[in-house]
Design a protein around this motif. Structure first.
Motif, PDB file in Angstrom:
ATOM      1  N   ALA A  87       0.787  -1.043  -0.159  1.00  0.00           N
ATOM      2  CA  ALA A  87      -0.093  -0.055   0.021  1.00  0.00           C
ATOM      3  C   ALA A  87       0.814   1.337   0.105  1.00  0.00           C
ATOM      4  O   ALA A  87       0.417   2.285  -0.607  1.00  0.00           O
ATOM      5  CB  ALA A  87      -0.943  -0.081   1.260  1.00  0.00           C
ATOM      6  N   LEU A  88       2.079   1.417   0.706  1.00  0.00           N
ATOM      7  CA  LEU A  88       2.926   2.360   0.820  1.00  0.00           C
ATOM      8  C   LEU A  88       3.497   2.398  -0.685  1.00  0.00           C
ATOM      9  O   LEU A  88       3.765   3.674  -1.003  1.00  0.00           O
ATOM     10  CB  LEU A  88       3.968   2.249   1.821  1.00  0.00           C
ATOM     11  CG  LEU A  88       4.776   3.293   2.060  1.00  0.00           C
ATOM     12  CD1 LEU A  88       3.836   4.560   2.594  1.00  0.00           C
ATOM     13  CD2 LEU A  88       5.954   3.101   3.404  1.00  0.00           C
ATOM     14  N   ASP A  89       3.759   1.374  -1.415  1.00  0.00           N
ATOM     15  CA  ASP A  89       4.592   1.291  -2.571  1.00  0.00           C
ATOM     16  C   ASP A  89       3.428   2.141  -3.469  1.00  0.00           C
ATOM     17  O   ASP A  89       3.773   2.989  -4.396  1.00  0.00           O
ATOM     18  CB  ASP A  89       4.798   0.098  -3.160  1.00  0.00           C
ATOM     19  CG  ASP A  89       5.935  -0.323  -2.896  1.00  0.00           C
ATOM     20  OD1 ASP A  89       6.779   0.157  -2.138  1.00  0.00           O
ATOM     21  OD2 ASP A  89       6.468  -1.559  -2.762  1.00  0.00           O
ATOM     22  N   ASP A  90       2.176   1.848  -3.637  1.00  0.00           N
ATOM     23  CA  ASP A  90       1.215   2.311  -4.380  1.00  0.00           C
ATOM     24  C   ASP A  90       1.054   3.872  -4.149  1.00  0.00           C
ATOM     25  O   ASP A  90       0.669   4.776  -5.135  1.00  0.00           O
ATOM     26  CB  ASP A  90      -0.180   1.928  -3.921  1.00  0.00           C
ATOM     27  CG  ASP A  90      -0.490   0.499  -4.453  1.00  0.00           C
ATOM     28  OD1 ASP A  90       0.516   0.021  -5.395  1.00  0.00           O
ATOM     29  OD2 ASP A  90      -1.366  -0.407  -3.850  1.00  0.00           O
ATOM     30  N   GLN A  91       1.195   4.264  -2.993  1.00  0.00           N
ATOM     31  CA  GLN A  91       1.272   6.023  -2.642  1.00  0.00           C
ATOM     32  C   GLN A  91       2.372   6.590  -3.327  1.00  0.00           C
ATOM     33  O   GLN A  91       2.204   7.369  -4.158  1.00  0.00           O
ATOM     34  CB  GLN A  91       1.227   6.301  -1.107  1.00  0.00           C
ATOM     35  CG  GLN A  91       0.010   5.809  -0.434  1.00  0.00           C
ATOM     36  CD  GLN A  91      -0.175   6.343   0.644  1.00  0.00           C
ATOM     37  OE1 GLN A  91      -0.642   5.572   1.714  1.00  0.00           O
ATOM     38  NE2 GLN A  91       0.312   7.428   1.072  1.00  0.00           N
ATOM     39  N   TYR A  92       3.777   6.164  -3.030  1.00  0.00           N
ATOM     40  CA  TYR A  92       4.783   6.647  -3.559  1.00  0.00           C
ATOM     41  C   TYR A  92       5.121   6.570  -4.940  1.00  0.00           C
ATOM     42  O   TYR A  92       5.572   7.408  -5.732  1.00  0.00           O
ATOM     43  CB  TYR A  92       6.121   5.910  -2.744  1.00  0.00           C
ATOM     44  CG  TYR A  92       6.532   6.396  -1.504  1.00  0.00           C
ATOM     45  CD1 TYR A  92       6.744   7.854  -1.361  1.00  0.00           C
ATOM     46  CD2 TYR A  92       6.506   5.604  -0.392  1.00  0.00           C
ATOM     47  CE1 TYR A  92       7.200   8.508  -0.143  1.00  0.00           C
ATOM     48  CE2 TYR A  92       6.802   6.316   1.001  1.00  0.00           C
ATOM     49  CZ  TYR A  92       7.233   7.570   0.995  1.00  0.00           C
ATOM     50  OH  TYR A  92       7.422   8.401   2.254  1.00  0.00           O
ATOM     51  N   GLU A  93       4.226   5.484  -5.459  1.00  0.00           N
ATOM     52  CA  GLU A  93       4.744   5.659  -7.137  1.00  0.00           C
ATOM     53  C   GLU A  93       3.400   5.993  -7.682  1.00  0.00           C
ATOM     54  O   GLU A  93       3.436   5.776  -8.967  1.00  0.00           O
ATOM     55  CB  GLU A  93       4.687   3.683  -7.241  1.00  0.00           C
ATOM     56  CG  GLU A  93       6.197   3.033  -6.778  1.00  0.00           C
ATOM     57  CD  GLU A  93       6.335   1.829  -6.808  1.00  0.00           C
ATOM     58  OE1 GLU A  93       5.517   1.173  -7.574  1.00  0.00           O
ATOM     59  OE2 GLU A  93       7.153   1.281  -6.373  1.00  0.00           O
ATOM     60  N   GLY A  94       2.559   6.645  -7.068  1.00  0.00           N
ATOM     61  CA  GLY A  94       1.437   7.310  -7.653  1.00  0.00           C
ATOM     62  C   GLY A  94       0.268   6.771  -8.036  1.00  0.00           C
ATOM     63  O   GLY A  94      -0.647   7.245  -9.061  1.00  0.00           O
ATOM     64  N   ARG A  95       0.060   5.577  -7.682  1.00  0.00           N
ATOM     65  CA  ARG A  95      -1.088   4.866  -8.100  1.00  0.00           C
ATOM     66  C   ARG A  95      -2.319   5.162  -7.403  1.00  0.00           C
ATOM     67  O   ARG A  95      -3.441   4.949  -7.906  1.00  0.00           O
ATOM     68  CB  ARG A  95      -0.965   3.296  -8.044  1.00  0.00           C
ATOM     69  CG  ARG A  95      -0.030   2.726  -9.054  1.00  0.00           C
ATOM     70  CD  ARG A  95       0.132   1.156  -8.919  1.00  0.00           C
ATOM     71  NE  ARG A  95       1.069   0.806  -7.771  1.00  0.00           N
ATOM     72  CZ  ARG A  95       2.382   0.715  -7.973  1.00  0.00           C
ATOM     73  NH1 ARG A  95       3.085   1.032  -9.052  1.00  0.00           N
ATOM     74  NH2 ARG A  95       2.967   0.530  -6.806  1.00  0.00           N
ATOM     75  N   VAL A  96      -2.188   5.605  -6.116  1.00  0.00           N
ATOM     76  CA  VAL A  96      -3.099   6.114  -5.139  1.00  0.00           C
ATOM     77  C   VAL A  96      -2.644   7.213  -4.569  1.00  0.00           C
ATOM     78  O   VAL A  96      -1.534   7.647  -4.345  1.00  0.00           O
ATOM     79  CB  VAL A  96      -3.821   5.052  -4.080  1.00  0.00           C
ATOM     80  CG1 VAL A  96      -4.330   3.806  -4.882  1.00  0.00           C
ATOM     81  CG2 VAL A  96      -2.467   4.659  -3.051  1.00  0.00           C
ATOM     82  N   HIS A  97      -3.471   8.177  -4.084  1.00  0.00           N
ATOM     83  CA  HIS A  97      -3.123   9.521  -3.429  1.00  0.00           C
ATOM     84  C   HIS A  97      -3.241   9.074  -1.984  1.00  0.00           C
ATOM     85  O   HIS A  97      -4.269   8.597  -1.302  1.00  0.00           O
ATOM     86  CB  HIS A  97      -4.195  10.567  -3.738  1.00  0.00           C
ATOM     87  CG  HIS A  97      -3.801  12.033  -2.948  1.00  0.00           C
ATOM     88  ND1 HIS A  97      -2.563  12.416  -3.357  1.00  0.00           N
ATOM     89  CD2 HIS A  97      -4.522  12.291  -1.871  1.00  0.00           C
ATOM     90  CE1 HIS A  97      -2.822  13.740  -2.224  1.00  0.00           C
ATOM     91  NE2 HIS A  97      -3.865  13.446  -1.820  1.00  0.00           N
ATOM     92  N   GLY A  98      -2.204   9.483  -1.243  1.00  0.00           N
ATOM     93  CA  GLY A  98      -2.252   9.413   0.155  1.00  0.00           C
ATOM     94  C   GLY A  98      -1.102  10.191   0.813  1.00  0.00           C
ATOM     95  O   GLY A  98      -0.188  11.050   0.128  1.00  0.00           O
ATOM     96  N   TYR A  99      -1.134  10.529   2.332  1.00  0.00           N
ATOM     97  CA  TYR A  99      -0.021  11.127   2.802  1.00  0.00           C
ATOM     98  C   TYR A  99       0.762   9.996   3.553  1.00  0.00           C
ATOM     99  O   TYR A  99       0.399   9.038   4.006  1.00  0.00           O
ATOM    100  CB  TYR A  99      -0.463  12.069   3.652  1.00  0.00           C
ATOM    101  CG  TYR A  99      -1.601  13.013   3.251  1.00  0.00           C
ATOM    102  CD1 TYR A  99      -1.031  14.167   2.420  1.00  0.00           C
ATOM    103  CD2 TYR A  99      -2.929  12.817   3.098  1.00  0.00           C
ATOM    104  CE1 TYR A  99      -1.886  15.172   1.620  1.00  0.00           C
ATOM    105  CE2 TYR A  99      -3.631  13.751   2.256  1.00  0.00           C
ATOM    106  CZ  TYR A  99      -3.159  15.100   1.500  1.00  0.00           C
ATOM    107  OH  TYR A  99      -3.891  15.797   0.780  1.00  0.00           O
ATOM    108  N   THR A 100       2.164  10.439   3.668  1.00  0.00           N
ATOM    109  CA  THR A 100       2.912   9.552   4.520  1.00  0.00           C
ATOM    110  C   THR A 100       3.549  10.240   5.599  1.00  0.00           C
ATOM    111  O   THR A 100       3.651   9.724   6.633  1.00  0.00           O
ATOM    112  CB  THR A 100       4.074   8.990   3.262  1.00  0.00           C
ATOM    113  OG1 THR A 100       4.768  10.099   2.778  1.00  0.00           O
ATOM    114  CG2 THR A 100       3.399   8.099   2.501  1.00  0.00           C
TER     115      THR A 100
END
Length: 393
Positions: free
Chosen positions: A39-52
């Motif tokens: 799920a974190l990969d998805d955020q960093y790689e732009g597949r989903v939007h989210g905050y880290t």
């Protein structure tokens, strides 16, 4: 809740609500938890939007950025921790050693210092030239020139840059035109509609408008440049605080009303000062005696903005009396408050310049810049009349 070892467990999510808050929630969390490494990969790689991690972005900054994006007619802007952080993000984040940048010879004092002292230390060459004279700017261009930085209306002499001529020059020369739109704001001027490539704001000033926020903003027409600026901002820790962003959004909701009221009063004040004994000159873009009156009318229409500058007879001694006698007005090196503020460039924003350099810019010891606020106009005019009379009698 605690586990068997006594440490705090992750709290449950916020309670569900079928309704939604009217006011944007303040989100002060520094970190955001993800469910899995995937799920974190998805955020960093732009597949989903989210905050880290809030240095890399947070909800309150995004809300402010989207509001300003809409006002400037673009997308992808970055909110920074101050106006100078936005200037630095553009200049240092986009330029490299060996590049050359041209700046207007009338800029905010710290912008001038950045160009005169810090950029050369990093191997970035700088030249200052008159932004109202396209030939002067053109004469300063070198093969390695990558950028030109100007203010639409300069701080503090309110000179009006030849944006139309500069935009054509930059387009023909493959140079980025960067416009600091802090004084004029999107309400008075929209730089992208006049050929700008990058726009800068100090949100601290008129946009937030209550002297309780320090933020900046930078945005480019080119999404790739926005990405570069965002990476630089995140890397150097120029991310704004959620609380400042939350306060800024509140201020921006009333921005247009405040701006219109303040500039109406500014026009009245400029005419009022021009008729007073003891005033050497008054500078306001909408006055026919402004040196750039025709250009101001062409670029700004009827939007003179809320800044008025004037020169008081009597030098520093009169200036000291004036600020003491201006009852209810704050003497402070800033602008954009709900109340009118007085600024004395020789002792604040431009104090680092030599006396000769200030004289060349027209910044005498009697020179003041006024950021007009929301006071009742007749009462404000009376305060100025009394203070000028006492200071120059």
């Amino acid at each position: 809740m605690r586990n068997s070892k006594g440490s705090l467990m992750r709290p449950d999510p916020l309670p569900y609500s079928a309704s939604r808050p009217v006011v944007t929630p303040l989100s002060p969390s520094v970190v955001y938890a993800s469910d899995t490494p995937d799920a974190l990969d998805d955020q960093y790689e732009g597949r989903v939007h989210g905050y880290t991690y809030s240095r890399e972005g947070h909800p309150n900054a995004d809300v402010v950025a989207k509001r300003l994006d809409a006002m400037e007619g673009v997308s992808g802007g970055v909110v920074t921790s101050s106006g100078m952080a936005a200037v630095s993000t553009v200049l240092i984040g986009l330029l490299k050693a060996g590049d050359h940048v041209i700046g207007a010879n009338q800029l905010y004092g710290r912008s001038l210092r950045l160009m005169a002292e810090d950029l050369p230390r990093l191997g970035i060459a700088t030249t200052l030239a008159d932004p109202s004279d396209v030939k002067a700017i053109e004469g300063a261009i070198r093969p390695e020139t990558k950028m030109i930085l100007v203010e639409v209306v300069s701080n503090p002499t309110l000179a009006v840059a030849d944006i139309t001529g500069l935009a054509k020059l930059c387009a023909d020369s493959n140079i980025l035109l960067v416009v600091d739109n802090t004084f004029t704001t999107p309400r008075g001027f929209r730089p992208f509609e006049h050929g700008a490539d990058i726009v800068i704001h100090s949100i601290t000033k008129l946009l937030a408008g209550h002297s309780d926020v320090m933020l900046g903003y930078a945005v480019a027409r080119d999404p790739a440049i926005n990405d570069r600026m965002r990476v630089f901002c995140v890397t150097t820790g120029m991310t704004p605080s959620p609380f400042d962003c939350w306060l800024a959004e509140r201020g921006m909701l009333s921005f247009e009303l405040r701006f219109d009221r303040a500039q109406e009063t500014a026009a009245l004040l400029a005419d009022h000062l021009a008729e007073m004994p003891g005033i050497k000159r008054v500078i306001y873009p909408m006055r026919v005696d402004h040196p750039d009156a025709d250009r101001a009318s062409e670029l700004l229409g009827s939007s003179g903005c809320n800044m008025v500058s004037f020169e008081l007879s009597g030098g520093r001694a009169a200036a000291n009396i004036f600020t003491r006698e201006a009852e209810g007005l704050n003497f402070a090196p800033t602008l954009g408050d709900v109340g009118t503020t007085l600024s004395h460039p020789a002792s604040s924003s431009h104090r680092a310049l030599s006396a000769d350099d200030r004289t060349a810019l027209g910044l005498s010891e009697g020179f003041f810049r006024v950021s007009v606020g929301l006071e009742e106009p007749d009462a404000l005019l009376q305060v100025f009349a009394n203070a000028v009379r006492t200071a120059t009698s």
